[in-house]
Design an enzyme around this catalytic site. Structure first.
Site, PDB file in Angstrom:
ATOM      1  N   ARG A 147      54.354   2.252  18.262  1.00  0.00           N
ATOM      2  CA  ARG A 147      54.871   3.247  17.315  1.00  0.00           C
ATOM      3  C   ARG A 147      54.834   2.760  15.884  1.00  0.00           C
ATOM      4  O   ARG A 147      55.271   3.481  14.991  1.00  0.00           O
ATOM      5  CB  ARG A 147      56.319   3.598  17.650  1.00  0.00           C
ATOM      6  CG  ARG A 147      56.434   4.314  18.965  1.00  0.00           C
ATOM      7  CD  ARG A 147      57.839   4.765  19.227  1.00  0.00           C
ATOM      8  NE  ARG A 147      57.974   5.008  20.648  1.00  0.00           N
ATOM      9  CZ  ARG A 147      59.106   5.249  21.256  1.00  0.00           C
ATOM     10  NH1 ARG A 147      60.227   5.298  20.566  1.00  0.00           N
ATOM     11  NH2 ARG A 147      59.141   5.455  22.546  1.00  0.00           N
ATOM     12  N   LYS A 199      57.515   6.404  35.378  1.00  0.00           N
ATOM     13  CA  LYS A 199      58.620   6.436  34.417  1.00  0.00           C
ATOM     14  C   LYS A 199      59.154   7.872  34.410  1.00  0.00           C
ATOM     15  O   LYS A 199      58.359   8.820  34.324  1.00  0.00           O
ATOM     16  CB  LYS A 199      58.067   6.041  33.043  1.00  0.00           C
ATOM     17  CG  LYS A 199      58.966   6.354  31.866  1.00  0.00           C
ATOM     18  CD  LYS A 199      58.410   5.730  30.598  1.00  0.00           C
ATOM     19  CE  LYS A 199      59.054   6.328  29.356  1.00  0.00           C
ATOM     20  NZ  LYS A 199      58.897   5.482  28.172  1.00  0.00           N
ATOM     21  N   GLU A 248      58.586  -4.094  26.965  1.00  0.00           N
ATOM     22  CA  GLU A 248      57.736  -2.965  26.574  1.00  0.00           C
ATOM     23  C   GLU A 248      57.792  -2.825  25.056  1.00  0.00           C
ATOM     24  O   GLU A 248      58.812  -2.441  24.496  1.00  0.00           O
ATOM     25  CB  GLU A 248      58.233  -1.670  27.243  1.00  0.00           C
ATOM     26  CG  GLU A 248      57.425  -0.450  26.805  1.00  0.00           C
ATOM     27  CD  GLU A 248      58.006   0.872  27.307  1.00  0.00           C
ATOM     28  OE1 GLU A 248      58.741   0.869  28.329  1.00  0.00           O
ATOM     29  OE2 GLU A 248      57.742   1.905  26.668  1.00  0.00           O
ATOM     30  N   THR A 297      54.336   3.771  24.829  1.00  0.00           N
ATOM     31  CA  THR A 297      53.830   4.869  23.992  1.00  0.00           C
ATOM     32  C   THR A 297      52.300   4.950  24.023  1.00  0.00           C
ATOM     33  O   THR A 297      51.665   5.249  23.007  1.00  0.00           O
ATOM     34  CB  THR A 297      54.350   4.761  22.536  1.00  0.00           C
ATOM     35  OG1 THR A 297      55.702   4.275  22.535  1.00  0.00           O
ATOM     36  CG2 THR A 297      54.364   6.133  21.866  1.00  0.00           C
TER      37      THR A 297
HETATM   38  C1  3PG Z   1      62.135   5.793  23.748  1.00  0.00           C
HETATM   39  O1  3PG Z   1      61.455   6.771  23.804  1.00  0.00           O
HETATM   40  O2  3PG Z   1      62.375   5.169  22.704  1.00  0.00           O
HETATM   41  C2  3PG Z   1      62.649   5.259  25.017  1.00  0.00           C
HETATM   42  O3  3PG Z   1      62.638   6.224  25.989  1.00  0.00           O
HETATM   43  C3  3PG Z   1      64.011   4.655  24.875  1.00  0.00           C
HETATM   44  O4  3PG Z   1      64.926   5.644  24.780  1.00  0.00           O
HETATM   45  P1  3PG Z   1      66.435   5.267  24.396  1.00  0.00           P
HETATM   46  O5  3PG Z   1      66.383   4.877  22.935  1.00  0.00           O
HETATM   47  O6  3PG Z   1      67.196   6.528  24.624  1.00  0.00           O
HETATM   48  O7  3PG Z   1      66.837   4.129  25.276  1.00  0.00           O
END
Ligand code: 3PG
Length: 216
Positions: free
Chosen positions: A51, A135, A47, A75
């Site tokens: 971002r 999710k 994934e 995202t």
């Molecule tokens: C995120 O939003 O970056 C993901 O949910 C991953 O979260 P984490 O960095 O707590 O694993």
């Protein structure tokens, strides 16, 4: 670019291993070696989050150059994001929350979606639009294991990919829940390792993540 492949069912994603890495890339040049490092450690579902300005180019590079990986876009916050992800060669999308607009658009354009939920109402909204693999985000902050156990009561036909705040130490407890099929997390791709292009470290982290199993 759209690859000439059939859209998958998002539940296929869980057949490739217990953890989906959540990846943030700042440089296109890192995309392919990072993807290869993860695949070498047994992690092929990737994934890549939308971002950063280079995210779509990174997805495109992985889709074209690492055919053994299954690259998806994280995202997804708009219909345009979903269209751009599909165009970049993504095989699936992940959204932090659920909107009907995105849910229906993904069905229309053929992008398998793993939509985010954090409450019973959100599960109901996504489920009403045909989504039963969701999710659970942000997993730890939104109630963690007790919340997933509670959601199992009314939602017997819904399964989850908890993501957010999960670590290699806590992942086995999440994976032990009957309604958890896979976990998401960013720990496989630490920013300092990506910056230093320490692909061996990432392969080691991926290998360890691939070996995780549910332990109650
Ligand atoms: C995120 O939003 O970056 C993901 O949910 C991953 O979260 P984490 O960095 O707590 O694993």
């Amino acid at each position: 670019m759209q690859l000439d492949v059939k859209p998958m069912n998002t539940l296929d994603l869980v057949t490739h291993g217990p953890v989906i890495p959540v990846i943030v890339l700042q440089r296109v040049a890192d995309a392919v070696p990072l993807a290869r490092a993860l695949v070498a450690g047994g992690v092929k579902v990737l994934e890549v989050t939308l971002r950063t300005a280079v995210a779509l180019d990174c997805m495109r590079a992985i889709a074209q150059q690492v055919p053994e990986a299954l690259v998806g876009a994280g995202t997804i916050r708009s219909v345009d994001d979903a269209k751009a992800a599909l165009d970049a060669g993504c095989r699936f999308g992940v959204s932090p929350g659920y909107t009907r607009d995105i849910g229906l658009a993904c069905q229309r354009i053929g992008l398998p979606l793993l939509p985010g939920v954090a409450s019973a109402s959100e599960v109901m909204a996504a489920n009403a639009d045909g989504y039963s693999f969701l999710k659970f985000f942000p997993a730890t902050a939104a109630g963690g294991i007790p919340m997933l156990k509670a959601l199992a009561g009314p939602f017997t036909d819904v399964v989850f990919c908890p993501t957010g705040g999960i670590t290699p130490e806590t992942a086995p407890q999440f994976l032990a829940l009957p309604n958890v099929k896979v976990c998401g997390g960013s720990w496989l791709t630490p920013q300092d390792a990506v910056e230093a292009q320490d692909w061996e470290r990432i392969t080691r982290l991926a290998r360890a993540a691939s070996a995780l199993r549910g332990v109650a």
